[in-house]
Design an enzyme around this catalytic site. Structure first.
Site, mmCIF file in Angstrom:
data_model
loop_
_atom_site.group_PDB
_atom_site.id
_atom_site.type_symbol
_atom_site.label_atom_id
_atom_site.label_comp_id
_atom_site.label_asym_id
_atom_site.label_seq_id
_atom_site.Cartn_x
_atom_site.Cartn_y
_atom_site.Cartn_z
ATOM 1 N N GLU A 12 0.832 -1.205 0.000
ATOM 2 C CA GLU A 12 0.000 0.000 0.000
ATOM 3 C C GLU A 12 0.864 1.251 0.000
ATOM 4 O O GLU A 12 0.574 2.237 -0.689
ATOM 5 C CB GLU A 12 -0.926 -0.020 1.216
ATOM 6 N N GLY A 60 -11.578 -5.814 2.888
ATOM 7 C CA GLY A 60 -12.607 -6.702 2.368
ATOM 8 C C GLY A 60 -13.931 -5.975 2.317
ATOM 9 O O GLY A 60 -14.285 -5.241 3.242
ATOM 10 N N MET A 155 -8.098 -4.231 9.257
ATOM 11 C CA MET A 155 -7.372 -4.560 10.489
ATOM 12 C C MET A 155 -6.788 -3.335 11.183
ATOM 13 O O MET A 155 -6.056 -3.491 12.169
ATOM 14 C CB MET A 155 -6.260 -5.579 10.186
ATOM 15 N N GLU A 156 -7.107 -2.114 10.689
ATOM 16 C CA GLU A 156 -6.489 -0.910 11.255
ATOM 17 C C GLU A 156 -7.425 0.271 11.486
ATOM 18 O O GLU A 156 -7.211 1.046 12.428
ATOM 19 C CB GLU A 156 -5.337 -0.423 10.356
ATOM 20 N N ASP A 179 -11.184 -7.528 -2.012
ATOM 21 C CA ASP A 179 -11.893 -8.793 -2.140
ATOM 22 C C ASP A 179 -13.247 -8.650 -1.467
ATOM 23 O O ASP A 179 -13.460 -7.753 -0.653
ATOM 24 C CB ASP A 179 -11.102 -9.947 -1.518
#
Length: 212
Positions: A12, A60, A155-156, A179
């Site tokens: 990223e 996601g 996740m962040e 995804d």
């Protein structure tokens, strides 16, 4: 306006540094997961003193209308893996750290500016965060059962929002959908995303920054 952008991964970081090459925007990597995110954004706040912070990267997606390479913009953010129970305070919700908001709202000004963007398929809504890589439909269903209105899972972002809330720094999250786990098998969409993605997948973040 001094703007800080924080991402989790080298992939990223490379994409966004290309996008922001030649600008005065600070793009910094924090590492994967909630603790790394909180530490990284606090370091960014302390060293750079930005007027606002944007969490960028991939996530996601969730929803029948969400496709890979769409962008989800946070209206609010929550943890999907936090539960403080009801023994002390029976008003605390699933996903809420006791004593803090159940959902951290995106900054109203940044959110208003994001709604004016064109040129990409945008979805505004809830982003939920936890220390899971969602690599199966079963994992995603367990999250969506509790947060059916979630548009993205990462996740962040909620940990960054949490830190910005405590530090009183305006915050918003822009996440490119890598995804859609409820339509994926063995995270194949995620791996295909990184084999095919180009810098233009993150170009909307630059367009947003230029509008501020």
């Amino acid at each position: 306006m001094k703007i800080g952008i924080i991402v989790a991964m080298d992939k990223e970081l490379q994409q966004l540094r290309q996008v922001f090459e030649g600008s005065n925007v600070v793009v910094q990597k924090c590492g994967i997961g909630k603790v790394n995110a909180a530490l990284g954004v606090q370091q960014l706040i302390s060293s750079y003193h930005p007027d606002c912070i944007i969490s960028s990267g991939c996530a996601g997606g969730n929803g029948d209308d969400v496709e890979v390479k769409d962008v989800v913009v946070s209206t609010e953010l929550s943890y999907h893996d936090v539960y403080c129970g009801t023994a002390i305070d029976n008003t605390t919700q699933y996903g809420q750290v006791q004593g803090l908001p159940a959902r951290f709202p995106a900054d109203p000004y940044l959110l208003q500016k994001s709604r004016l963007l064109t040129g990409a398929k945008l979805h505004h809504g809830l982003i939920v965060t936890g220390d899971w890589f969602v690599d199966s439909k079963e994992k995603m269903r367990s999250i969506i059962d509790k947060f059916p209105d979630a548009r993205a899972v990462d996740m962040e972002s909620a940990a960054i929002a949490h830190t910005c809330y405590l530090s009183k720094v305006p915050f918003i999250s822009f996440r490119v959908v890598s995804d859609v786990p409820l339509r994926d098998t063995n995270a194949s969409q995620y791996h295909d995303f990184w084999s095919q993605v180009a810098a233009q997948s993150f170009q909307l973040t630059r367009t947003f920054v230029e509008s501020l």
